[in-house]
Design a protein around this motif. Structure first.
Motif, PDB file in Angstrom:
ATOM      1  N   ASP A  13      38.185  23.128  29.684  1.00 50.85           N
ATOM      2  CA  ASP A  13      38.094  24.204  30.477  1.00 50.85           C
ATOM      3  C   ASP A  13      39.288  25.462  30.213  1.00 50.85           C
ATOM      4  N   ASN A  38      46.450  17.766  28.186  1.00 49.30           N
ATOM      5  CA  ASN A  38      45.226  17.089  27.883  1.00 49.30           C
ATOM      6  C   ASN A  38      45.226  16.408  26.511  1.00 49.30           C
ATOM      7  N   HIS A  81      38.820  14.644  28.455  1.00 54.38           N
ATOM      8  CA  HIS A  81      38.488  16.033  27.402  1.00 54.38           C
ATOM      9  C   HIS A  81      38.103  15.552  25.850  1.00 54.38           C
ATOM     10  N   ASN A 158      43.087  14.734  41.415  1.00 57.01           N
ATOM     11  CA  ASN A 158      41.994  14.261  40.516  1.00 57.01           C
ATOM     12  C   ASN A 158      42.791  13.190  39.583  1.00 57.01           C
ATOM     13  N   GLU A 164      47.333  16.377  41.314  1.00 56.80           N
ATOM     14  CA  GLU A 164      46.492  16.995  40.210  1.00 56.80           C
ATOM     15  C   GLU A 164      47.113  16.790  39.045  1.00 56.80           C
ATOM     16  N   ASP A 267      40.124  26.025  34.873  1.00 58.51           N
ATOM     17  CA  ASP A 267      41.057  26.935  34.034  1.00 58.51           C
ATOM     18  C   ASP A 267      40.323  28.266  33.920  1.00 58.51           C
TER      19      ASP A 267
HETATM   20  C1  BDR Z   1      43.805  20.727  35.234  1.00 53.40           C
HETATM   21  O1  BDR Z   1      43.936  19.403  34.335  1.00 53.40           O
HETATM   22  C2  BDR Z   1      43.524  19.633  32.896  1.00 53.40           C
HETATM   23  O2  BDR Z   1      42.814  18.722  32.591  1.00 53.40           O
HETATM   24  C3  BDR Z   1      42.537  21.022  32.989  1.00 53.40           C
HETATM   25  O3  BDR Z   1      42.727  21.654  31.780  1.00 53.40           O
HETATM   26  C4  BDR Z   1      43.205  21.756  33.882  1.00 53.40           C
HETATM   27  O4  BDR Z   1      44.361  22.610  33.763  1.00 53.40           O
HETATM   28  C5  BDR Z   1      42.820  20.413  36.324  1.00 53.40           C
HETATM   29  O5  BDR Z   1      43.589  19.339  37.096  1.00 53.40           O
END
Ligand code: BDR
Ligand code: CA
Length: 345
Positions: A13, A38, A81, A158, A164, A267
């Motif tokens: 993203d 990432n 990713h 997430n 996050e 993003d």
């Molecule tokens: C964020 O975590 C990353 O994996 C994504 O690029 C984004 O910036 C979302 O939680």
């Protein structure tokens, strides 16, 4: 002209965000720095150089800084990713090289040289940004605007049930950054694009199809849930081909976690907010970050009611417009891909 200083952890993203920003004629990418997240910082920088070159933004300075978070070991996320950060895409080797300057020097020198001119966009853990603020405590006043993708406010995480990814990777950096904004005027406070708003940005196969059509691709770009995982695009447009391969991986990842054959393009949304092309509303809050608790590490907390008695330090996005955002992405990035496909731009 919006003049952007970016810090990224490219990332599918992040790559979409970089490609989109590259499509905007009135956006100058002053420099892009790489935070580990990432993938490791060197891989972030290499991915970033390749994407910028595919988008015709050769020559933008790309620098690395921190190799790991401020106080804890780095954890990367190949399952989200892909092994190199861009899903199934295999990008061309970058022609350009990573800047010899340190990311923190890049940020500090840029804001001192152009006080009040630069907008910061951070779509990564806040490691480099926190170090830049340590070096130049006036950083929040010297920047025109700051947009941060990170956090999750009374909304499930997430990475852990409450955290996050970006804040979980470097919670100490996030805590320092929000602390640095306590007491600043409201129009200086960072705009925070947290999961509550970014998970509304559900990119789907139809968006990819429309993007390729807008790029003038010779055949339909079909990324479909019934196709074998890892199927590679045969698009005649190089930029579309790589984005399609990257997004297919992101769709597969989201499906694996029960979210459907879609991708949350966090993003990209933050990039549109920074560029001023995507509208949103925000709500003032005092934000803090949990750094120690094994249960809640990386969890962001927003005090909307002044229960802590501290002034606000953030503007958290409270509403956005996903359909309009995807129309904008298709139209602007599609046009860039068309120009690149024809050898222009
Ligand atoms: C964020 O975590 C990353 O994996 C994504 O690029 C984004 O910036 C979302 O939680
Ligand atoms: Ca990111």
């Amino acid at each position: 002209m919006t003049r952007l200083l970016l810090d990224v952890d490219t990332g599918i993203d992040d790559a979409l965000a970089l490609a989109y920003l590259s499509s905007l004629a009135d956006v100058e990418l002053v420099a892009v720095t790489a935070s580990p997240g990432n993938v490791d910082a060197i891989q972030v920088a290499r991915n970033t150089l390749s994407i910028l070159e595919l988008c015709g933004r050769d020559g933008v300075e790309v620098a690395v800084g921190a190799e790991s978070p401020l106080a804890i070991p780095l954890v990367t996320t190949p399952e989200t990713h892909g092994p190199h950060g861009l899903g199934h895409a295999v990008l061309p080797e970058p022609r350009g090289t990573i800047s010899p300057r340190d990311a923190v020097d890049v940020w500090v020198e840029a804001v001192r040289a152009q006080p009040g001119e630069l907008t910061a966009l951070i779509t990564a853990p806040l490691t480099n940004f926190a170090m830049a603020i340590r070096r130049e405590p006036r950083m929040p006043e010297l920047l025109k605007n700051v947009v941060i993708m990170g956090g999750s406010f009374y909304y499930q995480g997430n990475t852990t049930p409450t955290a996050e990814w970006n804040t979980h990777v470097d919670p100490h950096a996030a805590k320092e950054v929000f602390q640095a904004y306590v007491g600043l005027p409201r129009d200086r406070l960072p705009i925070v694009c947290s999961l509550d708003s970014t998970e509304r940005m559900e990119m789907n196969p139809e968006h990819v199809r429309r993007l390729a059509a807008a790029a003038g691709c010779g055949k339909e770009e079909l990324v479909l849930p019934g196709q074998p995982e890892g199927l590679r695009s045969t698009s005649d447009n190089e930029l579309i081909r790589h984005l399609s391969d990257a997004l297919r991986f992101y769709f597969e990842f989201h499906r694996l976690y029960g979210q459907g054959y879609i991708a949350h393009v966090h993003d990209y949304f933050a990039a549109g907010v920074a560029a001023g092309t995507l509208s949103c509303t925000t709500r003032l809050a005092t934000v803090d970050v949990e750094t120690d608790s094994p249960l809640l590490k990386g969890t962001t907390v927003a005090d909307y009611r002044n229960l802590w008695g501290k002034p606000p330090n953030a503007r958290i996005v409270s509403s956005n417009h996903p359909a309009a955002a995807f129309d904008e992405l298709v139209s602007s990035l599609g046009a860039l891909a068309a120009r690149r496909g024809q050898g222009h731009d």
